[in-house]
Every structure is written in C-alpha cells, then in structure tokens.
Design a protein around this motif. Structure first.
Motif, PDB file in Angstrom:
ATOM      1  N   SER A 180      43.400  35.634  35.838  1.00  0.00           N
ATOM      2  CA  SER A 180      43.297  35.470  37.286  1.00  0.00           C
ATOM      3  C   SER A 180      42.057  34.640  37.616  1.00  0.00           C
ATOM      4  O   SER A 180      41.156  34.492  36.791  1.00  0.00           O
ATOM      5  CB  SER A 180      43.176  36.841  37.951  1.00  0.00           C
ATOM      6  OG  SER A 180      41.949  37.454  37.580  1.00  0.00           O
ATOM      7  N   ASP A 280      51.727  37.553  40.153  1.00  0.00           N
ATOM      8  CA  ASP A 280      51.142  36.551  41.047  1.00  0.00           C
ATOM      9  C   ASP A 280      49.671  36.297  40.720  1.00  0.00           C
ATOM     10  O   ASP A 280      49.182  35.173  40.835  1.00  0.00           O
ATOM     11  CB  ASP A 280      51.295  37.010  42.492  1.00  0.00           C
ATOM     12  CG  ASP A 280      50.888  35.943  43.493  1.00  0.00           C
ATOM     13  OD1 ASP A 280      51.021  34.747  43.177  1.00  0.00           O
ATOM     14  OD2 ASP A 280      50.457  36.303  44.603  1.00  0.00           O
ATOM     15  N   LEU A 284      51.312  30.973  38.257  1.00  0.00           N
ATOM     16  CA  LEU A 284      51.521  30.086  39.400  1.00  0.00           C
ATOM     17  C   LEU A 284      52.981  30.220  39.809  1.00  0.00           C
ATOM     18  O   LEU A 284      53.879  29.801  39.067  1.00  0.00           O
ATOM     19  CB  LEU A 284      51.207  28.640  39.026  1.00  0.00           C
ATOM     20  CG  LEU A 284      49.779  28.334  38.587  1.00  0.00           C
ATOM     21  CD1 LEU A 284      49.670  26.889  38.110  1.00  0.00           C
ATOM     22  CD2 LEU A 284      48.782  28.597  39.707  1.00  0.00           C
ATOM     23  N   ARG A 294      46.941  28.240  45.063  1.00  0.00           N
ATOM     24  CA  ARG A 294      46.459  28.960  43.886  1.00  0.00           C
ATOM     25  C   ARG A 294      45.621  28.048  42.989  1.00  0.00           C
ATOM     26  O   ARG A 294      44.637  28.471  42.392  1.00  0.00           O
ATOM     27  CB  ARG A 294      47.643  29.524  43.099  1.00  0.00           C
ATOM     28  CG  ARG A 294      48.419  30.595  43.847  1.00  0.00           C
ATOM     29  CD  ARG A 294      47.603  31.849  43.998  1.00  0.00           C
ATOM     30  NE  ARG A 294      47.415  32.524  42.711  1.00  0.00           N
ATOM     31  CZ  ARG A 294      46.487  33.446  42.481  1.00  0.00           C
ATOM     32  NH1 ARG A 294      45.633  33.776  43.422  1.00  0.00           N
ATOM     33  NH2 ARG A 294      46.408  34.012  41.293  1.00  0.00           N
TER      34      ARG A 294
END
Length: 338
Positions: A180, A280, A284, A294
């Motif tokens: 992330s 998520d 992507l 993103r």
C-alpha cells in the motif's frame, strides 16, 4: 514516476514491445512456478530496443553467485546495457523445498552474495571464502563477457525493516510487491536509514501491483481474487508474507476465514472472503481515472517506478495489452509522469 510492466512468459515479447511503444521505463520478469526470469528476458532483449530489463526477481537460493553474475552479464551484453539485476531470497518453503538451501541468516547470505556478484561483474578475478559461499581457489571466478563498461544496477526484494535497510545500504533499488502507499512510506524510511541519507539519489523504489481495469472497483477486484488466493496460499500460512501483511493491516478475521476455506479446498470461497477494501489498498483497480488517483498516492509515498502486474487479472494476452495501455493513460492523467 515511471511505469514498468511485470511480464508473464506467454506473450512476453508482445507485452514488452507494446510497453516500450507506450513509454514504459522497464519490463520485469518474475520467477516462480511458471517460468524463470532469464529465459523470458533473453527473449525480450531480442525484440525491444530501449526498455530496461529487470529480473523481478532471480531467486538467490536457486543460483550460486557465479551463475547469477554470468547470467546478468550475458543479459546485459545481449540487451546493449539495459539489464538490471533484481535479487531476492524468496521464502523458507521455496528455499528449502525447491532448492535444498537453508534459509537461516538470509540477510548475511544476501550481503555476501551481492558482494561476490558485484565483484565478478566488475571484471576482476574473484576468490572468496565466507560464511555462506566459497568461490575461486584454483580457478578464480573471472567473467570475460563483453559488455558496456559501468556498474550494473542491483535491486533487492525486501520486506522487513532490517532487509529494507540492507537494500538501502548495498543496492541500487528496492523491489516491492503487494504493498500500500502507507507501507511504501514506511519502506522508504527504512531505505533512507540504510543509506544514511534523506536523499536517495538514483535509488529506484519499484513496487509492482496487481492491476485490473473495469467500470467499478468491485468488478476489477473480482478479476484479481485468483491471484490473491495463489499468493496468500503459498507455503505455511504462519510464514506467508501476504497473509502477515493482511493481518498487520487489520484483516485478521478475514485472513482466518480465507485460510479456513482454502484449507477445505474451496479456492473460490477463499477468494470471496477477501474484502474489496483490502485488495484496493494493495492493487490498482477500477476505471482509468480512479487508477490515476491511486498512482498519485504511490508517487507521493516515494515510488519512482511503478510496476504494472498484468498477470494478476483473470484475462488473456489481449486483456493484458489493454491493461498496459490503460495504465499508461492513467499515468498521463495522474500528472506524475516525469
């Protein structure tokens, strides 16, 4: 931020050529159950002209350092100096189960391995007797491969803080996966600590992310569930990095449900147990504009090259080419393509 395409061996040449035409900076070849990295990159070297080629990653237990250096030098020569050597220790189950190599003291093993490989790539005769490797003796390791002069970049796959600091200290880049923006920020801090400087210079921060394009995030996430089941189902669930990461992100009960269904042989049910929010945060997904948002988050976290993992989506070559094109559009819209 630039883009890299994370290849699969089937259609690798066409994927790499398309990525090159779209301005991608690099093509990565993973190594695992389906293919080795060197064979795929040898093919790609012959059908492309400009795009950098990265092993993402060659597994350290799978090759003695001499063979890793020879393979790297050969690919660099064949590609006209475009090769970057990505290395990683893999995990205990693969190291022992596949290659019969103990996993103990992986950081020391990596440090010693990289030192031997770098010295060999510099063209000097190498003799080495260390804790983990012995090279040379009556026949020193001496590569005679003709390649462009200059240091061949080495990138390390790393997860934990100590491994990330080691990457910052001895490598030219970091290869991440399944991460992330928040985790990238933490990783960059450890890399800076290893380098002893806030300025990373040319150090490449390169995570690769599963990518799927669809009208909604939910629809795109569904296309990735099989890949998440595969990754989170490798080896011992207590040692599996992907399961550990999901738990650290607050998904302990969901991981437990996932493992229960996987243990019962229900792979579809295991995939369905993973929340869209978890996918998520580590992929992507969605339409182009959403993916562009993103991408900005990853660039702000310190990513210099973002890997687009086209193999994760449940699609064929045509679908993978469409992902490569959509990601290029998203990068342009993100305003980070410099």
């Amino acid at each position: 931020m630039r883009l890299a395409v994370n290849l699969v061996h089937q259609g690798a040449g066409e994927l790499a050529r398309t990525a090159e035409q779209l301005g991608y900076a690099a093509a990565l070849a993973p190594e695992g159950y389906r293919s080795d990295a060197a064979s795929v990159l040898g093919l790609v070297a012959g059908v492309t002209e400009r795009i950098a080629l990265i092993s993402g990653v060659m597994q350290i237990p799978g090759r003695p350092p001499a063979m890793a250096a020879l393979t790297a030098a050969t690919l660099d020569s064949l590609s006209g100096g475009r090769f970057r050597l990505g290395l990683g220790v893999s995990n205990p189950d693969v190291s022992v189960g596949w290659y019969g190599v103990p996993f103990a003291r992986p950081l020391e093993r990596t440090r010693e391995y990289v030192d031997i490989v770098r010295r060999a790539l510099d063209g000097e005769p190498v003799s080495h007797r260390g804790e983990h490797y012995e090279v040379g003796g009556a026949a020193p390791l001496h590569l005679l491969t003709e390649r462009r002069p200059g240091r061949l970049p080495v990138l390390l796959a790393a997860v934990g803080p100590r491994n990330l600091r080691l990457a910052g200290e001895i490598a030219d880049g970091w290869l991440g996966v399944f991460t992330s923006p928040e985790a990238v920020t933490e990783a960059v801090a450890q890399i800076r600590a290893g380098r002893g400087s806030e300025d990373l210079g040319d150090f490449d921060v390169l995570p690769s992310l599963p990518t799927a394009v669809a009208d909604t995030a939910e629809e795109a996430a569904d296309a990735l569930r099989g890949q998440y089941v595969y990754l989170m189902g490798i080896g011992d669930p207590e040692r599996n990095f992907y399961c550990s990461m999901a738990r650290s992100m607050g998904y302990e009960s969901e991981v437990a449900a996932f493992l229960e269904r996987l243990g019962a042989g229900d792979r579809a049910g295991a995939g369905a147990a993973l929340p869209v929010g978890f996918i998520d945060r580590t992929a992507l997904i969605g339409p182009v504009d959403r993916i562009a948002d993103r991408m900005r988050a990853y660039a702000d976290a310190g990513v210099t090259t973002l890997g687009i993992m086209v193999s994760a989506a449940a699609t064929g070559l045509e679908g993978r080419l469409a992902i490569v094109e959509a990601a290029a559009k998203a990068l342009a819209r993100s305003g980070t393509d410099h």
